[in-house]
Design a protein around this motif. Sequence first.
Motif, PDB file in Angstrom:
ATOM      1  N   PRO A  73      24.891  34.195  15.211  1.00 41.82           N
ATOM      2  CA  PRO A  73      25.001  35.230  16.260  1.00 41.82           C
ATOM      3  C   PRO A  73      23.716  35.412  17.060  1.00 41.82           C
ATOM      4  O   PRO A  73      23.758  35.577  18.282  1.00 41.82           O
ATOM      5  CB  PRO A  73      25.326  36.505  15.470  1.00 41.82           C
ATOM      6  N   LEU A  74      22.568  35.342  16.381  1.00 44.14           N
ATOM      7  CA  LEU A  74      21.298  35.467  17.108  1.00 44.14           C
ATOM      8  C   LEU A  74      21.195  34.389  18.181  1.00 44.14           C
ATOM      9  O   LEU A  74      20.852  34.663  19.328  1.00 44.14           O
ATOM     10  CB  LEU A  74      20.122  35.322  16.127  1.00 44.14           C
ATOM     11  N   ASN A  75      21.492  33.160  17.791  1.00 44.59           N
ATOM     12  CA  ASN A  75      21.339  32.068  18.752  1.00 44.59           C
ATOM     13  C   ASN A  75      22.429  32.067  19.813  1.00 44.59           C
ATOM     14  O   ASN A  75      22.217  31.564  20.914  1.00 44.59           O
ATOM     15  CB  ASN A  75      21.292  30.727  18.019  1.00 44.59           C
ATOM     16  N   VAL A  76      23.578  32.638  19.502  1.00 45.71           N
ATOM     17  CA  VAL A  76      24.619  32.775  20.526  1.00 45.71           C
ATOM     18  C   VAL A  76      24.151  33.769  21.586  1.00 45.71           C
ATOM     19  O   VAL A  76      24.236  33.504  22.791  1.00 45.71           O
ATOM     20  CB  VAL A  76      25.953  33.245  19.900  1.00 45.71           C
ATOM     21  N   ALA A  77      23.634  34.904  21.126  1.00 54.90           N
ATOM     22  CA  ALA A  77      23.144  35.905  22.071  1.00 54.90           C
ATOM     23  C   ALA A  77      22.045  35.315  22.941  1.00 54.90           C
ATOM     24  O   ALA A  77      22.054  35.439  24.173  1.00 54.90           O
ATOM     25  CB  ALA A  77      22.629  37.133  21.328  1.00 54.90           C
ATOM     26  N   PHE A  78      21.124  34.616  22.290  1.00 61.30           N
ATOM     27  CA  PHE A  78      20.047  34.003  23.058  1.00 61.30           C
ATOM     28  C   PHE A  78      20.601  32.970  24.033  1.00 61.30           C
ATOM     29  O   PHE A  78      20.201  32.927  25.202  1.00 61.30           O
ATOM     30  CB  PHE A  78      19.039  33.333  22.118  1.00 61.30           C
ATOM     31  N   GLY A  79      21.529  32.140  23.544  1.00 58.02           N
ATOM     32  CA  GLY A  79      22.068  31.068  24.382  1.00 58.02           C
ATOM     33  C   GLY A  79      22.730  31.620  25.634  1.00 58.02           C
ATOM     34  O   GLY A  79      22.578  31.068  26.724  1.00 58.02           O
ATOM     35  N   TRP A  84      22.486  32.082  31.334  1.00 57.43           N
ATOM     36  CA  TRP A  84      22.727  32.933  32.509  1.00 57.43           C
ATOM     37  C   TRP A  84      21.474  32.963  33.386  1.00 57.43           C
ATOM     38  O   TRP A  84      21.539  32.763  34.592  1.00 57.43           O
ATOM     39  CB  TRP A  84      23.112  34.333  32.045  1.00 57.43           C
ATOM     40  N   ALA A  85      20.321  33.188  32.742  1.00 58.24           N
ATOM     41  CA  ALA A  85      19.073  33.272  33.515  1.00 58.24           C
ATOM     42  C   ALA A  85      18.796  31.947  34.230  1.00 58.24           C
ATOM     43  O   ALA A  85      18.410  31.925  35.392  1.00 58.24           O
ATOM     44  CB  ALA A  85      17.908  33.651  32.605  1.00 58.24           C
ATOM     45  N   VAL A  86      19.014  30.845  33.528  1.00 56.38           N
ATOM     46  CA  VAL A  86      18.674  29.550  34.113  1.00 56.38           C
ATOM     47  C   VAL A  86      19.670  29.150  35.198  1.00 56.38           C
ATOM     48  O   VAL A  86      19.293  28.648  36.256  1.00 56.38           O
ATOM     49  CB  VAL A  86      18.627  28.461  33.013  1.00 56.38           C
ATOM     50  N   ALA A  87      20.956  29.405  34.956  1.00 55.96           N
ATOM     51  CA  ALA A  87      21.966  28.875  35.880  1.00 55.96           C
ATOM     52  C   ALA A  87      22.199  29.766  37.084  1.00 55.96           C
ATOM     53  O   ALA A  87      22.561  29.288  38.147  1.00 55.96           O
ATOM     54  CB  ALA A  87      23.285  28.656  35.139  1.00 55.96           C
ATOM     55  N   LYS A  88      21.981  31.056  36.946  1.00 56.50           N
ATOM     56  CA  LYS A  88      22.379  31.953  38.036  1.00 56.50           C
ATOM     57  C   LYS A  88      21.219  32.379  38.936  1.00 56.50           C
ATOM     58  O   LYS A  88      21.433  33.078  39.917  1.00 56.50           O
ATOM     59  CB  LYS A  88      23.070  33.203  37.463  1.00 56.50           C
ATOM     60  N   TYR A  89      20.004  32.019  38.570  1.00 62.48           N
ATOM     61  CA  TYR A  89      18.870  32.410  39.418  1.00 62.48           C
ATOM     62  C   TYR A  89      17.948  31.223  39.652  1.00 62.48           C
ATOM     63  O   TYR A  89      17.943  30.275  38.870  1.00 62.48           O
ATOM     64  CB  TYR A  89      18.042  33.528  38.763  1.00 62.48           C
TER      65      TYR A  89
ATOM     66  N   GLY B  15      20.778  41.359  36.822  1.00 62.12           N
ATOM     67  CA  GLY B  15      20.508  40.982  35.440  1.00 62.12           C
ATOM     68  C   GLY B  15      19.405  39.970  35.263  1.00 62.12           C
ATOM     69  O   GLY B  15      19.181  39.491  34.154  1.00 62.12           O
ATOM     70  N   PHE B  16      18.693  39.641  36.341  1.00 61.90           N
ATOM     71  CA  PHE B  16      17.660  38.617  36.208  1.00 61.90           C
ATOM     72  C   PHE B  16      16.567  39.045  35.241  1.00 61.90           C
ATOM     73  O   PHE B  16      16.217  38.314  34.320  1.00 61.90           O
ATOM     74  CB  PHE B  16      17.060  38.315  37.585  1.00 61.90           C
ATOM     75  N   GLY B  17      16.066  40.248  35.441  1.00 62.44           N
ATOM     76  CA  GLY B  17      14.975  40.742  34.600  1.00 62.44           C
ATOM     77  C   GLY B  17      15.322  40.740  33.118  1.00 62.44           C
ATOM     78  O   GLY B  17      14.636  40.098  32.321  1.00 62.44           O
ATOM     79  N   PRO B  18      16.377  41.451  32.738  1.00 60.70           N
ATOM     80  CA  PRO B  18      16.706  41.515  31.303  1.00 60.70           C
ATOM     81  C   PRO B  18      16.991  40.150  30.674  1.00 60.70           C
ATOM     82  O   PRO B  18      16.492  39.873  29.585  1.00 60.70           O
ATOM     83  CB  PRO B  18      17.969  42.389  31.278  1.00 60.70           C
ATOM     84  N   THR B  19      17.774  39.314  31.360  1.00 59.72           N
ATOM     85  CA  THR B  19      18.134  38.056  30.691  1.00 59.72           C
ATOM     86  C   THR B  19      16.928  37.136  30.562  1.00 59.72           C
ATOM     87  O   THR B  19      16.707  36.554  29.496  1.00 59.72           O
ATOM     88  CB  THR B  19      19.261  37.313  31.447  1.00 59.72           C
ATOM     89  N   LEU B  20      16.132  37.047  31.632  1.00 56.21           N
ATOM     90  CA  LEU B  20      14.965  36.174  31.526  1.00 56.21           C
ATOM     91  C   LEU B  20      13.965  36.763  30.533  1.00 56.21           C
ATOM     92  O   LEU B  20      13.367  36.034  29.733  1.00 56.21           O
ATOM     93  CB  LEU B  20      14.314  35.966  32.891  1.00 56.21           C
TER      94      LEU B  20
END
Lengths: 281, 276, 347
Positions: A73-79, A84-89, B15-20
């Motif tokens: 679960p920890l790694n799922v949350a991180f993943g 999301w951070a890498v793909a959407k911004y 959500g950029f701040g929290p996720t990154l």
Amino acid sequence: MARRIATGDPTPVRWLLITVALGFLAVFLVLPLVAVLAEAFAKGVGAWWVALSGEDSRAAIRLTLIVAAIAVPLNVAFGLCASWAVAKYDFPGKSLLVSLIDLPFSVSPVISGLVWVLLFGAQGLLGPWLQAHDLKVVFAIPGIVLATVFVTFPFVARELIPLMEEQGRDEEEAAIVLGAGGLRTFWSVTLPNVKWGLLYGVLLCNARAMGEFGAVSVVSGHIRGLTNTMPLHVEILYNEYDFVGAFAVASLLALLAVVTLAAKTGLEWWHRDEIAASRRH
Amino acid sequence: MTAAARAGFRRVIPGFGPTLGLTLAYLSLVVLIPLAALLMKAAGMTPSQWLATLSDERMLAALRLSFGGALAAATINGVFGLLVAWVLVRYPFPGRKVVDAMVDLPFALPTAVAGIALTALWAPNGWIGKLLPFKVAFTPLGVMIAMIFIGLPFVVRSIEPVLEDVDQELEEAAASLGASRWQSFRMIVLPAIAPALLTGFSLAFARAVGEYGSVIFIAGNLPGVSEIAPLLIVTRLEQYDMVGATAIATIMLLVSFALLLLVNGVQKWHRERMGG
Amino acid sequence: MISVERLVKRFGAFKALDDVSLTVPEGKLMALLGPSGSGKTTLLRCLAGLDHADSGDIRLDGVDAAALRAKDRRVGFVFQHYALFRHMTVADNVGFGLKVRKGKDRPPAHEIAERVGRLLELVQLAGLAGRYPSQLSGGQRQRVALARALAVEPRLLLLDEPFGALDAQVRKDLRRWLRRLHDDMGLTSVFVTHDQEEALELADEVVVMNKGRIEQIGSPAEIYDHPASPFVFQFLGNANRLDCLVRQGVGAFGGWSFAARGVPDGPGVAFVRPHDVEVGPADGAAMAATLRHAIVLGPTVRLELSLPDQTPFEAELGREAFSRLDVSPGHAVGLTPRRVAAFPTQG
């Protein structure tokens, strides 16, 4: 697909190549699997069951399940966060971040265990502090969890990042223009689109978490009934020449591997249209 | 600065701040700080400690075996992995789906299980070992067998998708220009999949260098002969020789990273040459 | 009313929008026309709140849009590749914007269903409510995307290359249909296109963009008849370009002279569209030319000619006119331009 004339090889060549390839796979993949089962049941099902139902074996199975239940679960949350951070911004240093996420893949499992010993072991950086507060990390369950988390760290993110990148941002932007907030967009637009990829990642992460040997071996201390996971228990039994016992526990782990592969293949098969659709753009 | 100008720093998808932030925090806690602890420990070693480590015959032999064995295994996997990928992509045969799924077995099978299974097969009294006139298990050859096992899927899985994407029209064009099958494979297909082959090779190599579980059972672990570097790290640890363990780990890490960087560099160069 | 004031947007060193100002009149259909990279899609995304400008203002009904996030702007956006949610049915896609509303803004389920039903009827997809996007044709997806955008009753409808991914026949039908829909519903819409025919046919007002700047704003007729710059003239259709000399409002090219009002003295360029030129016998015409090829294109014939100084020149005329002319390659003909547009040479 119709066979193309110019790129179809002569039948003897095809069969020769197929035979060589399958022969290689048979020796290197199939035989080991068969050997595990054959050795596990060499003295009959009764002996197999006795070996598995022993107290130490049961403790090992329990510990393995606990560790996986924390690490996965920890790694799922991180993943999910990372992909999301890498793909959407877009942000500077993105490709460095992706490389760093992959880092544990290129680190020897033994080193993945060693780093925790160097941090939390008796001679480690934080060792004296831990001792003063009577906390045990290394040679205890927290150490095993940490080592497992390190080793299985990239699996989910690795599966999701390319998938999310391929799907782009259009659907998220559409949801937001329609008035959806960030969490809503994630739950009802992004997550459904990557659910099979996520499940893949979880399966692989779990298989590795339950089967990790090298890293866990370094931090565990091999205390029977306490800090022995299933793979470590296999080693102990094997070194004690209890081959039936070792292979019996190994057969459970092999079963896990086969089930994981079957589930993965099944997923791909049943949802191939959907997977193809979600990858098409 | 107007409101619109300040908004330039705002991102549309929230959500950029929290996720990154969470990503970086977790990455640091779980991976970067522990690895930094290793490097700090190594940085604290005195030159004489390094000298002693670097002139240790046993350690040099272990590193030679780990890197040399991994190189040999990755090369064998390069050849057979390419063959397997080719057969799986190009030749439909009954049971292909099952075989394709099986290729991932070394990813999913716990290494300790693979280790004892391979030993049962290749030991002198094992299923395969019995048939051979020479010893495999408990020699460097055994180390290589285990490294082949765990490296194979990296090569196959790297090549498969790229091979599927190779436009068969290119080969048809080559054939219409008079090329033989072998020529069009060598001059058309191979260059197209070369980067993927290199990726697969380097992944298989990196994995084999660090591999522990599947190797130690079949290796015999004779110091100087069939003892791999990761095992020597464990041995040093068990002797409470933190400095020795750290030194070997650092060398392995640095060499692995250097190789990864090299491969990345080669691929970048290749991509740029191909124009995208 | 939606107004844009001195908008600037940079991507690194590239200026995607360079001091852009315009007003979208209420109830009108406006086209942003330009080649790729001209900034038209960036402008559209800024209006939707999907990109943020570096400077300048957008006002939506008098409210500063910078204060409004994309989700609160009440702007409908139809994406170029539709961006339909692929795991949702057509009905769920259309209803999404209503379902994500919070609290009392959110209509009850039966009302959402009703509204979705009406919208699907409007876009003529009533029977396909349960389908998934992958089971639809391109034209059907387009209409689902439109219905989804309309469901939130936007004050402004934005469409990014709405017909770009469709084949020619579907495109034509949808164009007319969209125009009708726009009028029936009293929408205010802006769409992006690189197809001048589409812009001229569909829009009330056309904004021609180039390199991040607005070249001209006007009705289709104004834009076509009185292009403000050589770029606009060339972008709106085929044109013969002739380097000429202007003196006191009169342009000269070879022996031919023409009115060039408002063009300063010096070198200039004159444009003549292929169908704006009369082709006849060599004597008495403004220019002499030699016929190189005649290509029959259905009802018209395209003549490839060359002028005495070897400049290639293209003319178009009807099949009948061509047969009356009775010339074949190598023959001399006379050209008399009916319309000409002259501009000073730039730079």
